[in-house]
Design a protein around this motif. Structure first.
Motif, PDB file in Angstrom:
ATOM      1  N   SER A 165    -141.572  22.211  -6.478  1.00  0.00           N
ATOM      2  CA  SER A 165    -141.680  20.772  -6.732  1.00  0.00           C
ATOM      3  C   SER A 165    -140.814  20.361  -7.922  1.00  0.00           C
ATOM      4  O   SER A 165    -140.868  19.218  -8.365  1.00  0.00           O
ATOM      5  CB  SER A 165    -143.138  20.383  -6.991  1.00  0.00           C
ATOM      6  OG  SER A 165    -143.659  21.116  -8.087  1.00  0.00           O
ATOM      7  N   GLY A 166    -140.027  21.279  -8.435  1.00  0.00           N
ATOM      8  CA  GLY A 166    -139.135  20.958  -9.542  1.00  0.00           C
ATOM      9  C   GLY A 166    -138.164  22.104  -9.799  1.00  0.00           C
ATOM     10  O   GLY A 166    -138.424  23.256  -9.413  1.00  0.00           O
ATOM     11  N   TYR A 167    -137.043  21.783 -10.421  1.00  0.00           N
ATOM     12  CA  TYR A 167    -136.015  22.788 -10.734  1.00  0.00           C
ATOM     13  C   TYR A 167    -135.487  22.570 -12.151  1.00  0.00           C
ATOM     14  O   TYR A 167    -135.206  21.430 -12.550  1.00  0.00           O
ATOM     15  CB  TYR A 167    -134.830  22.658  -9.778  1.00  0.00           C
ATOM     16  CG  TYR A 167    -134.918  23.511  -8.544  1.00  0.00           C
ATOM     17  CD1 TYR A 167    -134.614  24.871  -8.593  1.00  0.00           C
ATOM     18  CD2 TYR A 167    -135.283  22.953  -7.321  1.00  0.00           C
ATOM     19  CE1 TYR A 167    -134.672  25.647  -7.445  1.00  0.00           C
ATOM     20  CE2 TYR A 167    -135.346  23.721  -6.178  1.00  0.00           C
ATOM     21  CZ  TYR A 167    -135.042  25.070  -6.244  1.00  0.00           C
ATOM     22  OH  TYR A 167    -135.109  25.829  -5.117  1.00  0.00           O
ATOM     23  N   PRO A 168    -135.326  23.655 -12.921  1.00  0.00           N
ATOM     24  CA  PRO A 168    -134.601  23.540 -14.183  1.00  0.00           C
ATOM     25  C   PRO A 168    -133.099  23.344 -13.903  1.00  0.00           C
ATOM     26  O   PRO A 168    -132.567  23.888 -12.930  1.00  0.00           O
ATOM     27  CB  PRO A 168    -134.844  24.891 -14.870  1.00  0.00           C
ATOM     28  CG  PRO A 168    -135.985  25.515 -14.123  1.00  0.00           C
ATOM     29  CD  PRO A 168    -135.898  24.993 -12.730  1.00  0.00           C
ATOM     30  N   ILE A 181    -135.465  18.569 -13.024  1.00  0.00           N
ATOM     31  CA  ILE A 181    -135.503  17.576 -11.955  1.00  0.00           C
ATOM     32  C   ILE A 181    -136.748  17.851 -11.125  1.00  0.00           C
ATOM     33  O   ILE A 181    -137.044  19.001 -10.802  1.00  0.00           O
ATOM     34  CB  ILE A 181    -134.227  17.631 -11.071  1.00  0.00           C
ATOM     35  CG1 ILE A 181    -134.175  16.434 -10.116  1.00  0.00           C
ATOM     36  CG2 ILE A 181    -134.114  18.920 -10.312  1.00  0.00           C
ATOM     37  CD1 ILE A 181    -133.647  15.183 -10.741  1.00  0.00           C
ATOM     38  N   THR A 182    -137.543  16.815 -10.803  1.00  0.00           N
ATOM     39  CA  THR A 182    -138.751  16.975 -10.011  1.00  0.00           C
ATOM     40  C   THR A 182    -138.595  16.288  -8.667  1.00  0.00           C
ATOM     41  O   THR A 182    -137.654  15.523  -8.442  1.00  0.00           O
ATOM     42  CB  THR A 182    -139.970  16.377 -10.738  1.00  0.00           C
ATOM     43  OG1 THR A 182    -139.815  14.957 -10.801  1.00  0.00           O
ATOM     44  CG2 THR A 182    -140.099  16.948 -12.145  1.00  0.00           C
ATOM     45  N   ARG A 183    -139.546  16.571  -7.772  1.00  0.00           N
ATOM     46  CA  ARG A 183    -139.503  15.924  -6.465  1.00  0.00           C
ATOM     47  C   ARG A 183    -139.605  14.405  -6.607  1.00  0.00           C
ATOM     48  O   ARG A 183    -138.982  13.655  -5.867  1.00  0.00           O
ATOM     49  CB  ARG A 183    -140.642  16.456  -5.589  1.00  0.00           C
ATOM     50  CG  ARG A 183    -140.586  15.910  -4.168  1.00  0.00           C
ATOM     51  CD  ARG A 183    -141.617  16.540  -3.260  1.00  0.00           C
ATOM     52  NE  ARG A 183    -141.214  17.880  -2.861  1.00  0.00           N
ATOM     53  CZ  ARG A 183    -141.897  18.980  -3.127  1.00  0.00           C
ATOM     54  NH1 ARG A 183    -142.999  18.899  -3.814  1.00  0.00           N
ATOM     55  NH2 ARG A 183    -141.471  20.155  -2.714  1.00  0.00           N
ATOM     56  N   ASN A 190    -148.997  15.923 -19.440  1.00  0.00           N
ATOM     57  CA  ASN A 190    -149.025  15.646 -17.995  1.00  0.00           C
ATOM     58  C   ASN A 190    -147.723  16.108 -17.333  1.00  0.00           C
ATOM     59  O   ASN A 190    -147.021  15.364 -16.661  1.00  0.00           O
ATOM     60  CB  ASN A 190    -149.252  14.152 -17.728  1.00  0.00           C
ATOM     61  CG  ASN A 190    -149.480  13.874 -16.249  1.00  0.00           C
ATOM     62  OD1 ASN A 190    -149.817  14.779 -15.486  1.00  0.00           O
ATOM     63  ND2 ASN A 190    -149.298  12.625 -15.836  1.00  0.00           N
ATOM     64  N   ILE A 191    -147.408  17.390 -17.529  1.00  0.00           N
ATOM     65  CA  ILE A 191    -146.195  17.973 -16.959  1.00  0.00           C
ATOM     66  C   ILE A 191    -146.569  19.118 -16.029  1.00  0.00           C
ATOM     67  O   ILE A 191    -147.602  19.768 -16.210  1.00  0.00           O
ATOM     68  CB  ILE A 191    -145.229  18.482 -18.051  1.00  0.00           C
ATOM     69  CG1 ILE A 191    -145.968  19.388 -19.051  1.00  0.00           C
ATOM     70  CG2 ILE A 191    -144.559  17.320 -18.760  1.00  0.00           C
ATOM     71  CD1 ILE A 191    -145.096  19.930 -20.145  1.00  0.00           C
ATOM     72  N   GLY A 192    -145.724  19.355 -15.056  1.00  0.00           N
ATOM     73  CA  GLY A 192    -146.045  20.344 -14.036  1.00  0.00           C
ATOM     74  C   GLY A 192    -145.409  21.696 -14.202  1.00  0.00           C
ATOM     75  O   GLY A 192    -145.772  22.640 -13.507  1.00  0.00           O
ATOM     76  N   ARG A 193    -144.463  21.816 -15.175  1.00  0.00           N
ATOM     77  CA  ARG A 193    -143.781  23.094 -15.325  1.00  0.00           C
ATOM     78  C   ARG A 193    -143.261  23.247 -16.749  1.00  0.00           C
ATOM     79  O   ARG A 193    -142.838  22.264 -17.376  1.00  0.00           O
ATOM     80  CB  ARG A 193    -142.635  23.228 -14.310  1.00  0.00           C
ATOM     81  CG  ARG A 193    -141.635  22.104 -14.358  1.00  0.00           C
ATOM     82  CD  ARG A 193    -140.903  21.903 -13.049  1.00  0.00           C
ATOM     83  NE  ARG A 193    -141.789  21.731 -11.928  1.00  0.00           N
ATOM     84  CZ  ARG A 193    -142.426  20.576 -11.651  1.00  0.00           C
ATOM     85  NH1 ARG A 193    -142.271  19.525 -12.436  1.00  0.00           N
ATOM     86  NH2 ARG A 193    -143.214  20.490 -10.616  1.00  0.00           N
TER      87      ARG A 193
END
Length: 861
Positions: A340-343, A354-356, A400-403
């Motif tokens: 759901s995200g990439y560095p 970058i996130t979905r 509130n972050i996912g990674r």
């Protein structure tokens, strides 16, 4: 468009009711308010990625045809609606547990009844419809139920709420999760006790954790110390709280903890108490409060487990993107790998994320061709490899972050995601790593020495030594690990290198000789030892599926991905072979526990959808080991069973061949009916008993033939295909089996069965010659199949006919007919058949008698 919506300031009952409604209305879109209760906000900061929410502000109300409203019946409380919104033009469904009000919306369907929680109403509907729920869903529903009933202490609590709680416990509700996110209300006297404890609290820091120890003394006994201690834990915000309170002549000790690194039992048990890992108590009658307090403080270190750090949690190596990667390509990669995200990395350094959601923004504006750097987040919060689970959780909740990328010397070495956190929070294998019930490395080494041939064990040691020299992690993996733990023989050696398998094979060749056969496509190789023992060395890899039931696409990756791509927990274990850690068991999914519990557990929820053949494998392992699918795995199999239709006949045949070759045919047939497999293959009805009876008869016939030393050459009968055809035949659906007859032999058998089954004379007791008139052109296999499938009462007379048929002597041939003056024609076949009939009936027993019969027969023409 259908939507599911609840009130603003969404609480747990509202959230739980929305997710429950989604089970009943699967096509509806979840719509959530931007105003959430604080506890719900903290919950969603961790679990938001598990839900598909649309903010209420983004709803196109003109497209809304159906509104499912839960935990509220007033439109005024669901947020701002368009001024021209007309509820009478929509289908309104309401599930609400509040007293009815004249301002409530007029609804078309639903339930409005007073219960302790709205989710109770929806759970009753879920049970009525027999809809499956996961353990996580049960826990979320429990949060709604517990918080809205005050843990069943509020006056509005009903018996229906308690029944709902029982159901949720049966479905695997995690009470620790419920307790972690819910709050409790104190009575005045309990609040006073809390105030005194707060005033007499000392916070002790032990190995990075904070433990609050509080004391108080009462002249009389007062209940609720557990609840007060839980509140104390929340107010102080520490990792654990322990209350030491003297009531009359008794010292009560209560502990509560919320860190996975803490287990309260060691210190409570020393005081004669007990409980659970994060909740327990001890009572010491006529105890000295100060002495107990002093002893407890000195023993605080007994509660601690080693910290779980980012190094253990993180996924590595990390898949990254360059800043010039297009949004379209980034989206394709996210879908492929389930991220759901990439560095975003440039020149080896992290420059953004970058996130979905970021990609959705770009695609919404038609900018799929734009580079990700235009939409990436540049203010990236990072951590080091030594960051603890507690620190990581706090960062995720606070921001509130996912990674969280893991950075060493400015370079990204791993990434911790919400998925990693959830996995450790809900998986005791890692969270409770010091209390695992399992084999130590030394115990596993002993098993390897006992169960493996000496030359194989020595070879594994040699592989580990060479791999260590090459700095390549290497593992023994697959079914051999499972069977070793089950004390079952298995010499099928599978080696996985976390790196370049070909390089490792070459290193082994250099060290010990032999030959190497390289497979360049996936960097794998076969090393043939000088002793001629052949070892396949595979590079660890991951799989992804372009569509359900398709064959997987494969890429090299790390061990974690290699284990994740496997089917069941019991098959997703590995033994490390490197010299410095030889014998270490890698078991990230609790396979060892499932072996002990005799369970087949799927690795992830869409596993059967991706590869429906795993359903067949689950049945095969059930039969082989005497295990059972766990409840969730069987539910997922049933939910995904329609994907079996997308498999090619060849793949289905291969799985059926393994099933019937390995298991008891009647058990296989029964289990496949339970899982609705036969129905997917074109069988119209569920005629279970006739199919099982036929399978048992088929086995019985084979046994009798073998015991009686029959001349019938049936050593390879019945074949798997015979058993496979039985349910089709017994359900009058034999035509549906035609597409599975892929070999000439199978097609011929099927055609013969169809032909024989249409002739009911087989069911009558007749002479061997009479049977021969209509069975002469059919194989023994087809005839015996019909005997079993139709449960023919005169079975033995037919078997006797087959026995005699095989012993027929050809007294008359086509050449004899030509010599008799006949011209070759189809009529020859009829004459020869008549000769055989007479032989079988005992009228002809020699060449002379046959020639006389022919002469007489020709005179009648």
């Amino acid at each position: 468009m259908q939507i599911i919506i609840s009130h603003v300031n969404t609480d747990f009952d509202a959230l739980a009711s929305m997710i429950a409604a989604k089970k009943i209305y699967p096509d509806a879109q979840l719509v959530i308010s931007d105003k959430l209760e604080n506890r719900v906000q903290r919950f969603l900061n961790i679990y938001r990625d598990l839900f598909d929410f649309v903010p209420s502000a983004h709803v196109d109300w003109d497209q809304v045809t159906d509104m499912i409203i839960v935990d509220v019946a007033s439109l005024a409380r669901i947020g701002k609606l368009p001024t021209d919104f007309d509820p009478q033009k929509r289908n309104i469904v309401v599930y609400d547990h509040h007293p009815k009000d004249e301002k409530d919306v007029l609804y078309d369907e639903g339930i409005v009844e007073q219960t302790g929680a709205a989710v109770t109403l929806l759970l009753e509907e879920i049970q009525k419809r027999k809809l499956p729920i996961s353990k996580f869903e049960a826990s979320l529903f429990g949060l709604g139920l517990y918080t809205d009933t005050g843990n069943f202490t509020y006056n509005n609590t009903t018996a229906r709420d308690l029944k709902a709680a029982t159901y949720l416990l049966e479905q695997g509700m995690n009470l620790e999760m419920v307790q972690r996110f819910s709050e409790q209300t104190l009575k005045p006297e309990q609040q006073e006790m809390l105030n005194h404890l707060l005033a007499n609290t000392v916070i002790h820091e032990v190995d990075g954790l904070e433990i609050a120890v509080s004391t108080y003394e009462l002249e009389k006994f007062q209940n609720g110390l557990a609840m007060v201690t839980n509140k104390l834990l929340g107010v102080k915000g520490t990792d654990a709280a322990i209350s030491v309170v003297k009531m009359k002549n008794t010292v009560c000790v209560v502990g509560r903890a919320n860190s996975e690194r803490i287990t309260l039992l060691p210190i409570l048990q020393k005081l004669g108490g007990g409980g659970h890992k994060h909740a327990g108590s001890a009572t010491v009658k006529k105890g000295d409060k100060e002495a107990i307090l002093h002893k407890l403080i000195n023993d605080l270190e007994l509660m601690l487990q080693p910290a779980i750090t980012a190094k253990e949690l993180m996924t590595h190596p990390v898949k990254t993107l360059t800043p010039d990667t297009t949004i379209e390509e980034a989206g394709r990669l996210m879908y492929r790998y389930g991220h759901s995200g990439y560095p975003i990395v440039e020149d080896g350094r992290l420059i953004g994320l970058i996130t979905r959601r970021d990609l959705d923004k770009g695609n919404h504006h038609g900018l799929g061709h734009a580079p990700v750097k235009a939409y990436m987040t540049t203010k990236v919060i990072t951590i080091g490899p030594d960051a603890t689970l507690e620190e990581i959780q706090e960062l995720v909740i606070e921001h509130n972050i996912g990674r969280l990328p893991v950075i060493v010397d400015g370079k990204i070495v791993g990434i911790v995601t919400r998925t990693n956190i959830i996995k450790v929070l809900h998986n005791d294998v890692l969270a409770d790593k010091n209390s695992q019930e399992g084999l130590t490395a030394n115990e596993l080494i002993e098993k390897m020495e006992e169960q493996l041939p000496e030359e194989v064990y020595t070879l594994l040691k040699e592989i580990g030594e060479v791999a260590s020299e090459l700095n390549t992690p290497v593992y023994l993996i697959g079914g051999i690990v499972r069977d070793m733990l089950l004390n079952r023989p298995n010499h099928d050696i599978d080696i996985v290198a976390e790196g370049d398998g070909i390089e490792l094979a070459r290193g082994l060749q250099n060290a010990y000789g032999g030959d190497v056969l390289e497979h360049e496509s996936f960097r794998t190789a076969t090393w043939v030892h000088p002793s001629d023992l052949s070892i396949d060395i595979t590079s660890s890899r991951l799989e992804y599926y372009e569509r359900p039931a398709a064959l997987p696409q494969v890429e090299t990756s790390v061990l974690g991905d290699d284990l994740q791509r496997r089917d069941f927990t019991i098959n997703a274990m590995a033994i490390r072979l490197n010299e410095e850690s030889f014998g270490e068991l890698i078991d990230p999914f609790g396979g060892q526990h499932d072996l002990q519990e005799r369970k087949i557990t799927i690795l992830h929820n869409i596993s059967f959808i991706e590869d429906p053949t795993r359903i067949f494998r689950a049945v095969r392992f059930e039969g082989r080991f005497g295990f059972s699918m766990d409840e969730q795995t069987e539910k997922l199999a049933l939910e995904s069973i329609d994907k079996v239709k997308q498999l090619t006949p060849h793949r289905i045949n291969e799985e059926m061949k393994r099933l019937f070759s390995e298991g008891k045919p009647q058990d296989v047939i029964h289990r496949l009916f339970d899982l609705q497999v036969w129905q997917q293959l074109g069988i119209d009805e569920k005629q279970l008993e006739p199919s099982i009876a036929a399978a048992e008869t088929l086995q019985k016939i084979h046994y009798e033939l073998a015991q009686n030393d029959s001349n019938l050459p049936m050593d390879d009968w019945p074949d798997w295909f015979d058993y496979f055809l039985l349910p089709f035949y017994c359900n009058s659906s034999l035509h549906a089996a035609e597409r599975f007859a892929l070999k000439k032999k199978e097609l011929k058998l099927l055609e013969e069965i169809m032909d024989v089954s249409g002739n009911k004379q087989c069911e009558e007791s007749m002479t061997p010659g009479d049977y021969h008139l209509f069975l002469s052109g059919h194989s023994d296999e087809a005839i015996l199949f019909i005997l079993a499938a139709d449960q023919i009462s005169h079975r033995q007379s037919v078997i006797d006919y087959l026995h005699h048929r095989r012993n027929l002597t050809k007294y008359i041939t086509g050449s004899d007919l030509v010599k008799a003056g006949l011209q070759p024609s189809p009529f020859f076949s009829e004459i020869l058949l008549r000769v055989e009939v007479s032989q079988l009936n005992g009228d002809i027993s020699s060449k002379e008698e046959a020639e006389k019969w022919l002469e007489e027969y020709l005179c009648t023409l």
